[in-house]
Structures are given as structure tokens and as C-alpha cells.
Design a protein around this motif. Structure first.
Motif, PDB file in Angstrom:
ATOM      1  N   GLY A 189       0.789  -1.235   0.000  1.00  0.00           N
ATOM      2  CA  GLY A 189       0.000   0.000   0.000  1.00  0.00           C
ATOM      3  C   GLY A 189       0.816   1.278   0.000  1.00  0.00           C
ATOM      4  N   ILE A 190       2.111   1.178  -0.291  1.00  0.00           N
ATOM      5  CA  ILE A 190       2.951   2.380  -0.391  1.00  0.00           C
ATOM      6  C   ILE A 190       2.808   2.896  -1.829  1.00  0.00           C
ATOM      7  CG2 ILE A 190       5.318   3.282  -0.140  1.00  0.00           C
ATOM      8  CD1 ILE A 190       4.533   1.941   2.453  1.00  0.00           C
ATOM      9  N   SER A 191       2.355   4.123  -1.976  1.00  0.00           N
ATOM     10  CA  SER A 191       2.097   4.623  -3.334  1.00  0.00           C
ATOM     11  C   SER A 191       3.394   5.133  -3.972  1.00  0.00           C
ATOM     12  CB  SER A 191       1.065   5.742  -3.297  1.00  0.00           C
ATOM     13  OG  SER A 191       1.647   6.869  -2.679  1.00  0.00           O
ATOM     14  N   SER A 192       3.356   5.290  -5.295  1.00  0.00           N
ATOM     15  CA  SER A 192       4.563   5.743  -6.016  1.00  0.00           C
ATOM     16  C   SER A 192       5.078   7.065  -5.473  1.00  0.00           C
ATOM     17  CB  SER A 192       4.264   5.910  -7.496  1.00  0.00           C
ATOM     18  OG  SER A 192       3.801   4.698  -7.992  1.00  0.00           O
ATOM     19  N   SER A 193       4.150   7.934  -5.032  1.00  0.00           N
ATOM     20  CA  SER A 193       4.577   9.252  -4.542  1.00  0.00           C
ATOM     21  C   SER A 193       5.342   9.145  -3.219  1.00  0.00           C
ATOM     22  CB  SER A 193       3.363  10.166  -4.373  1.00  0.00           C
ATOM     23  OG  SER A 193       2.525   9.623  -3.383  1.00  0.00           O
ATOM     24  N   GLN A 194       5.304   7.982  -2.587  1.00  0.00           N
ATOM     25  CA  GLN A 194       6.021   7.809  -1.310  1.00  0.00           C
ATOM     26  C   GLN A 194       7.376   7.105  -1.495  1.00  0.00           C
ATOM     27  OE1 GLN A 194       2.189   5.903   0.222  1.00  0.00           O
ATOM     28  NE2 GLN A 194       3.178   6.517   2.127  1.00  0.00           N
ATOM     29  N   ILE A 195       7.656   6.713  -2.751  1.00  0.00           N
ATOM     30  CA  ILE A 195       8.862   5.907  -2.983  1.00  0.00           C
ATOM     31  C   ILE A 195       9.967   6.761  -3.581  1.00  0.00           C
ATOM     32  CG2 ILE A 195       9.785   3.885  -4.201  1.00  0.00           C
ATOM     33  CD1 ILE A 195       6.895   2.776  -4.284  1.00  0.00           C
ATOM     34  N   ARG A 196      11.164   6.708  -2.989  1.00  0.00           N
ATOM     35  CA  ARG A 196      12.308   7.468  -3.501  1.00  0.00           C
ATOM     36  C   ARG A 196      13.344   6.494  -4.057  1.00  0.00           C
ATOM     37  NH1 ARG A 196       8.726  10.306  -2.820  1.00  0.00           N
ATOM     38  NH2 ARG A 196       8.443  11.877  -1.191  1.00  0.00           N
ATOM     39  N   ASN A 197      13.636   6.707  -5.343  1.00  0.00           N
ATOM     40  CA  ASN A 197      14.626   5.862  -6.017  1.00  0.00           C
ATOM     41  C   ASN A 197      15.967   6.591  -5.937  1.00  0.00           C
ATOM     42  OD1 ASN A 197      16.212   4.563  -7.899  1.00  0.00           O
ATOM     43  ND2 ASN A 197      14.505   4.145  -9.285  1.00  0.00           N
ATOM     44  N   ILE A 198      16.833   6.154  -5.044  1.00  0.00           N
ATOM     45  CA  ILE A 198      18.099   6.863  -4.788  1.00  0.00           C
ATOM     46  C   ILE A 198      19.138   6.437  -5.818  1.00  0.00           C
ATOM     47  CG2 ILE A 198      19.904   7.319  -3.061  1.00  0.00           C
ATOM     48  CD1 ILE A 198      17.062   8.297  -2.274  1.00  0.00           C
ATOM     49  N   LYS A 199      19.830   7.423  -6.370  1.00  0.00           N
ATOM     50  CA  LYS A 199      20.788   7.083  -7.432  1.00  0.00           C
ATOM     51  C   LYS A 199      21.963   6.281  -6.862  1.00  0.00           C
ATOM     52  CE  LYS A 199      23.442  11.322  -7.432  1.00  0.00           C
ATOM     53  NZ  LYS A 199      24.668  11.797  -7.791  1.00  0.00           N
ATOM     54  N   ILE A 200      22.664   5.636  -7.765  1.00  0.00           N
ATOM     55  CA  ILE A 200      23.818   4.845  -7.338  1.00  0.00           C
ATOM     56  C   ILE A 200      25.102   5.607  -7.665  1.00  0.00           C
ATOM     57  CG2 ILE A 200      22.887   2.489  -7.378  1.00  0.00           C
ATOM     58  CD1 ILE A 200      23.981   2.455 -10.317  1.00  0.00           C
ATOM     59  N   ASP A 201      26.192   5.237  -6.975  1.00  0.00           N
ATOM     60  CA  ASP A 201      27.470   5.895  -7.256  1.00  0.00           C
ATOM     61  C   ASP A 201      28.211   5.132  -8.366  1.00  0.00           C
ATOM     62  OD1 ASP A 201      28.663   3.675  -6.107  1.00  0.00           O
ATOM     63  OD2 ASP A 201      29.083   4.651  -4.196  1.00  0.00           O
ATOM     64  N   THR A 202      29.451   5.510  -8.598  1.00  0.00           N
ATOM     65  CA  THR A 202      30.163   4.907  -9.732  1.00  0.00           C
ATOM     66  C   THR A 202      30.508   3.426  -9.480  1.00  0.00           C
ATOM     67  OG1 THR A 202      32.143   5.861  -8.791  1.00  0.00           O
ATOM     68  CG2 THR A 202      31.186   7.028 -10.671  1.00  0.00           C
ATOM     69  N   ASP A 203      30.417   2.991  -8.211  1.00  0.00           N
ATOM     70  CA  ASP A 203      30.645   1.567  -7.908  1.00  0.00           C
ATOM     71  C   ASP A 203      29.326   0.798  -7.809  1.00  0.00           C
ATOM     72  OD1 ASP A 203      33.416   1.660  -7.819  1.00  0.00           O
ATOM     73  OD2 ASP A 203      33.379   2.474  -5.775  1.00  0.00           O
ATOM     74  N   GLN A 209      25.126  10.491  -0.178  1.00  0.00           N
ATOM     75  CA  GLN A 209      24.733  11.913  -0.141  1.00  0.00           C
ATOM     76  C   GLN A 209      23.347  12.102  -0.724  1.00  0.00           C
ATOM     77  OE1 GLN A 209      27.814  14.158  -2.022  1.00  0.00           O
ATOM     78  NE2 GLN A 209      28.976  14.333  -0.114  1.00  0.00           N
ATOM     79  N   ALA A 210      23.087  11.370  -1.804  1.00  0.00           N
ATOM     80  CA  ALA A 210      21.754  11.482  -2.428  1.00  0.00           C
ATOM     81  C   ALA A 210      20.680  10.995  -1.457  1.00  0.00           C
ATOM     82  CB  ALA A 210      21.716  10.672  -3.721  1.00  0.00           C
ATOM     83  N   LEU A 211      21.005   9.957  -0.689  1.00  0.00           N
ATOM     84  CA  LEU A 211      20.040   9.439   0.295  1.00  0.00           C
ATOM     85  C   LEU A 211      19.769  10.492   1.372  1.00  0.00           C
ATOM     86  CD1 LEU A 211      18.402   7.106   1.634  1.00  0.00           C
ATOM     87  CD2 LEU A 211      20.519   6.423   2.787  1.00  0.00           C
ATOM     88  N   GLU A 212      20.864  11.087   1.895  1.00  0.00           N
ATOM     89  CA  GLU A 212      20.690  12.092   2.955  1.00  0.00           C
ATOM     90  C   GLU A 212      19.880  13.285   2.463  1.00  0.00           C
ATOM     91  OE1 GLU A 212      24.864  12.395   4.299  1.00  0.00           O
ATOM     92  OE2 GLU A 212      23.989  12.002   6.291  1.00  0.00           O
ATOM     93  N   GLN A 213      20.207  13.707   1.240  1.00  0.00           N
ATOM     94  CA  GLN A 213      19.491  14.865   0.663  1.00  0.00           C
ATOM     95  C   GLN A 213      18.003  14.575   0.520  1.00  0.00           C
ATOM     96  OE1 GLN A 213      21.064  15.916  -3.157  1.00  0.00           O
ATOM     97  NE2 GLN A 213      22.669  17.169  -2.203  1.00  0.00           N
ATOM     98  N   ALA A 214      17.707  13.389  -0.005  1.00  0.00           N
ATOM     99  CA  ALA A 214      16.289  13.030  -0.227  1.00  0.00           C
ATOM    100  C   ALA A 214      15.547  13.008   1.098  1.00  0.00           C
ATOM    101  CB  ALA A 214      16.211  11.662  -0.910  1.00  0.00           C
ATOM    102  N   ILE A 215      16.197  12.487   2.149  1.00  0.00           N
ATOM    103  CA  ILE A 215      15.535  12.416   3.455  1.00  0.00           C
ATOM    104  C   ILE A 215      15.294  13.829   4.004  1.00  0.00           C
ATOM    105  CG2 ILE A 215      15.879  11.708   5.874  1.00  0.00           C
ATOM    106  CD1 ILE A 215      17.105   9.106   4.822  1.00  0.00           C
ATOM    107  N   GLU A 216      16.334  14.666   3.898  1.00  0.00           N
ATOM    108  CA  GLU A 216      16.183  16.061   4.384  1.00  0.00           C
ATOM    109  C   GLU A 216      15.022  16.760   3.694  1.00  0.00           C
ATOM    110  OE1 GLU A 216      19.773  18.407   4.016  1.00  0.00           O
ATOM    111  OE2 GLU A 216      20.807  16.893   5.239  1.00  0.00           O
ATOM    112  N   GLN A 217      14.992  16.624   2.363  1.00  0.00           N
ATOM    113  CA  GLN A 217      13.921  17.290   1.601  1.00  0.00           C
ATOM    114  C   GLN A 217      12.551  16.784   2.019  1.00  0.00           C
ATOM    115  OE1 GLN A 217      14.822  16.569  -2.503  1.00  0.00           O
ATOM    116  NE2 GLN A 217      16.470  18.072  -2.538  1.00  0.00           N
ATOM    117  N   ASP A 218      12.459  15.473   2.242  1.00  0.00           N
ATOM    118  CA  ASP A 218      11.166  14.897   2.620  1.00  0.00           C
ATOM    119  C   ASP A 218      10.724  15.393   3.991  1.00  0.00           C
ATOM    120  OD1 ASP A 218      10.545  13.477   0.335  1.00  0.00           O
ATOM    121  OD2 ASP A 218      11.736  11.745   0.933  1.00  0.00           O
ATOM    122  N   ILE A 219      11.682  15.459   4.926  1.00  0.00           N
ATOM    123  CA  ILE A 219      11.309  15.924   6.278  1.00  0.00           C
ATOM    124  C   ILE A 219      10.823  17.372   6.192  1.00  0.00           C
ATOM    125  CG2 ILE A 219      12.202  16.448   8.606  1.00  0.00           C
ATOM    126  CD1 ILE A 219      13.978  13.929   8.304  1.00  0.00           C
TER     127      ILE A 219
END
Ligand code: PLP
Length: 474
Positions: A189-203, A209-219
Motif C-alpha cells: 500500500g505504499i504509493s509511487s509518490s512515497q517511494i524514492r529511487n536513490i541514485k547509485i554511485d560509480t561503484d 549523499q543522495a540518500l541524505e538529501q532526499a531524506i532532508e527534503q522529505d522531512i
């Protein structure tokens, strides 16, 4: 009148004997290449659909048909050359356990119906928890596979972090998370608008950093971080997310931390795997897949939690027809710890092989897979013919043929042709994937039957593919 549903002792012996003979020849021929056209087989399979049988047939005839006409014409998932997707192979000892489980048909859904068997399954889960580095408080359940374990994780996270009101909760996973996780989000029951697809690094690991940023923005936007999913051995490249760093972020943001270690988790039995998966024990929950990393036949996954009381908080329900608890002794009641009530006794399929072979046998086999993957990597790197896309963290390498003469489309066609060439030879099987729109070749060595000889077959077949096909690259 004889009850046909109850075979006599003699009939049972005969059935087992007939089946044993078929199984032995099947195993005997496993390494032989089986070459056929899958499209034709699919068409023939479609035509082979039968109506409900009104007549009786002899087991002899049925087995002949199964073992001659049906079982061989399939992806050769149990053969030593199978290095596509995520192999496992299917150890015989676990198949034997399956026969015992099905024939004895004991009930392990609740704890008071078959206490010794319940304890066997509990022990298996405790072994897994110990391998991971979880404490005494931990627990878990055996599932049908990794997908159901991942779904269970989302249900736990959702319920324990936000209860019934989770529409403002957000979940985070990298683009390399297994697709069962996206299915699980939606199913829970988690809708698409609640899902964050975090980018991957070169490995190919989750970008912290992308994860932290996404969390900050969401809060800031009024959302509550509900769940972070890391992968310990991604299906695409075998990469292991930075488990320790993600643990810190999950702690800071009070989100449920789940690690999908369906592929990589059992490598914690090895020293190298332990290092690679450092920090895994910090997760609130973990998916393991014994039908991958412990070489079991399909049908056994595992869901582990740091605190088994959490499972009860989510899944425990009473009903008038469920017997009362009569004992204070702590046997784990799986109906209170999972979605299932009536369930197969999956624990025996793990317990019997471990009892017969000892844990060291599995550890050694896993070490061998890591060494084989290193050997394969060294060979293709040295040859200079291949571009390495991802070096194996564990036992999965990703590579492709590349040349500046060709466009992306041409290269994708060439690499598909290479896989088809190898697979058509039939002694080793590979699969591919897309990375940044480039079609690449994956080699995952995880079958207990794969040894150096089979990796050498693969290297020979890849080299042959290159020399045979080079003239046709356009
Ligand atoms: C990383 C990962 N997670 C989950 C799954 C799903 O597991 P299952 O196929 O056992 O449902 C897979 C399957 O390959 C996987 O590789």
C-alpha cells in the motif's frame, strides 16, 4: 475395496525405486549440454495442455514422459555450467528432506502441534541469526523466497514505524534494489509518490549523499522517513551498498532499516564475505535466500529481524479455533510471526543437509565460489578482449565486448549475440542486464556444482564466441 489414495508398502517401494532411477540418470547427465530452441519448446508446451485425467496412468509412463519430454527442455538451472541470474543448484539432501516433509505432513504453523519439528525450524533460524551477527533477541521466519521476505519487511516497517496512518511515510531504495522490493512497496500500500529511487554511485552502490538529501527534503516537506532498503549483493552487479553508513542515516532518521541480502547474505559464513557485509547486523530486518546462497532447491527464503517481538507486534492475532498455549517454554510460534498459518515444514530442508554435511561444507563451497569468481575476473581482465563493468565484490562479475567502432545499439546487439552463442553451446549459461542503457554480460558463480573446470568451459566458450562472431559484428 482398495483405497487408491493409500498405496501399499510394496507400491511405495516401487514408486520410490522408479523415481530414484530417474533422478540418478538426471543427475548423471547434468553436465551434458542440452541444446534446443526455447521458442519451439514454448509452443509445444502450450499445445501439450491436458484436460483433467479421467483414466489412470502408470507411474512408469508418467515418469518417462516427465524425464524424457519435459524436464530436459528447460533452463538448465541445476547444471554446473549455470551461471545466469542467481544460481544455487538444489542440493539432493534438501530434496530428500522435502520428500520426508511432504509424506509425514506434520504441522509446524503453530508451536504446540509438532514441538520437536518446530524446534528444528527455530534452530535453523537461530543459526542464520548467528551467522549474521544478530543477538539472542533476534528471530525470523522461513518464507517461500526472497520476494515474500521483502514484502514482510515492508509490512513490518510500515506497521511498526507508522501504524495505520502511513500515507505521509517515505521509503528509500537505490535503483539497483531487486524489483521484488518495488512490488513489495506497492503490495503493502505504499504509493509511487512515497517511494524514492536513490541514485547509485560509480561503484553501483547507493549514493549516500543522495540518500541524505532526499531524506532532508522529505522531512522539510512534512514526510516521515519510514524505511530505508539497502542491498547486500545486488542482482545487477553484485554490489554491496555501504551498510554501515546507511545504518547511521537510518538511526538518525528513525526509519526502519532493511537489508536485502538474498544473494549475498550467506557469504557471511566466509571471512571475506563477513568483511564485505560489515555492518549487516545493524539492520532491523534482513532477507536471506537459502535457495541461492545455501544451494537449496527453490522454495526457501528467510526473513530475519533484530528483535523477534517486533514480528509478534505485527502478526500476532487470536482466534477462537486456535488452541491455547499450554506451556511457558519458549518455542517460536510461526503463525504469530508471519502471514502464514498452514505452511510447509521448510526448516527440515536446511536442517537435514547441515546435520549430514556440517556447516563447514557450506562455508568451503562458498569460499570456492568467491575464488572461482576471482579466477574468472583475472582471466577476462588479462585477455584484454573485454571491458570490465563491475569487479566481483562477491561472486558476480559484469563485463562486455566494447569497441569504439560501434554505436551503443550495435554493441548491445553484439553482446546479446555473444550470450546467445555461449548459451546455444549449452554447457554454460549466462544472462545479461542493462547498465546505463548498455547491454552487459553477467556471470554469477553460485551453484555448488560449479568448479574450475566449468569456469574454464565458460572462458573457452566466450573466447570462441568472440573469434567466431567478430566477422559478423556490424
Ligand atoms: C537481491 C535479490 N533480492 C530478492 C530476490 C527475490 O528472491 P526470490 O526470487 O527468492 O523471490 C532476488 C532474486 O533473484 C534477488 O537477487
Amino acid at each position: 475395496m482398495k483405497n487408491m489414495l493409500e498405496p501399499s508398502e510394496q507400491e511405495i517401494r516401487e514408486m520410490i525405486q522408479l523415481t530414484t532411477e530417474k533422478i540418478i540418470s538426471f543427475l548423471d547427465e547434468l553436465a551434458e549440454p542440452v541444446v534446443f530452441d526455447m521458442e519451439t519448446v514454448r509452443e509445444e508446451a502450450y499445445q501439450a495442455s491436458e484436460t483433467i485425467p479421467e483414466q489412470q496412468s502408470s507411474l512408469d509412463d508418467i515418469l518417462d514422459d516427465l524425464f524424457e519430454n519435459k524436464i530436459p527442455y528447460a533452463l538448465q538451472t541445476s547444471s554446473p555450467g549455470f551461471m545466469a541470474y542467481i544460481p544455487g543448484g538444489g542440493i539432493f539432501h534438501s530434496g530428500l528432506a522435502e520428500l520426508i516433509v511432504k509424506v509425514t505432513n506434520r504441522y509446524v504453523g503453530i508451536d504446540i502441534t509438532a514441538p520437536f519439528l518446530n524446534q528444528i525450524e527455530t534452530d535453523v533460524l537461530k543459526w542464520f541469526c548467528t551467522m549474521i551477527g544478530y543477538s539472542e533477541k533476534s528471530g525470523g521466519t522461513l518464507t517461500s523466497g526472497g520476494s515474500l521476505a521483502n514484502l514482510t519487511a515492508v509490512i513490518c516497517a510500515r506497521t511498526l514505524i507508522m501504524g495505520d496512518k502511513f500515507s505521509k511515510g517515505t521509503v528509500y531504495a537505490s535503483g539497483y534494489v531487486h524489483h521484488s522490493m518495488w512490488k513489495a512497496f506497492h503490495a503493502a500500500g505504499i504509493s509511487s509518490s512515497q517511494i524514492r529511487n536513490i541514485k547509485i554511485d560509480t561503484d553501483f552502490r547507493m549514493d549516500i549523499q543522495a540518500l541524505e538529501q532526499a531524506i532532508e527534503q522529505d522531512i522539510e516537506a512534512g514526510f516521515t522517513p519510514l524505511m530505508i532498503v539497502a542491498t547486500a549483493g545486488s542482482t545487477n552487479t553484485g554490489s554491496v551498498d555501504p551498510l554501515n553508513e546507511i545504518a547511521k542515516i537510518a538511526k538518525r532518521s528513525n526509519a526502519w532499516y532493511h537489508i536485502d541480502a538474498a544473494y549475498g547474505g550467506f557469504f557471511t559464513m566466509t571471512e571475506r564475505g563477513k568483511k564485505c557485509l560489515l555492518g549487516i547486523e545493524q539492520a532491523d530486518s534482513i532477507t536471506l535466500d537459502p535457495h541461492k546462497g545455501l544451494f537449496l532447491p527453490y522454495g526457501t527464503g528467510a526473513f530475519l529481524v533484530k528483535d523477534r517481538e517486533d514480528l509478534k507486534k505485527v502478526f500476532s492475532h487470536n482466534a477462537d479455533y486456535i488452541p491455547d498455549k499450554t506451556s511457558a517454554h519458549e518455542l517460536w510460534d510461526f503463525s504469530e510471526m508471519s502471514l502464514e498459518l498452514t505452511r510447509p515444514f521448510r526448516g527440515l530442508g536446511v536442517w537435514l543437509p547441515f546435520k549430514m554435511l556440517g556447516a563447514g561444507t557450506f562455508k568451503k563451497a562458498l569460499e570456492e565460489k568467491l575464488e572461482l569468481a576471482d579466477y574468472f575476473y583475472d582471466c577476462i581482465e588479462k585477455s584484454g578482449d573485454w571491458e570490465i563493468i563491475a569487479k566481483n565484490d562477491l561472486s558476480l562479475s559484469v563485463f562486455r565486448y566494447n569497441h569504439t567502432n560501434y554505436s551503443v545499439d550495435q554493441l548491445n546487439k553484439i553482446n546479446r549475440k555473444i550470450i546467445n552463442y555461449v548459451n546455444d553451446k549449452g554447457r554454460t549459461i549466462l544472462s545479461g542486464t542493462l547498465i546505463d542503457n548498455n547491454f552487459v554480460i553477467r556471470n554469477c558463480i553460485l551453484s555448488f556444482r560449479s568448479h574450475k573446470m566449468h569456469v574454464d568451459w565458460l572462458i573457452d566458450d566466450l573466447n570462441e564466441a568472440l573469434s567466431e562472431l567478430r566477422g559478423q559484428f556490424t
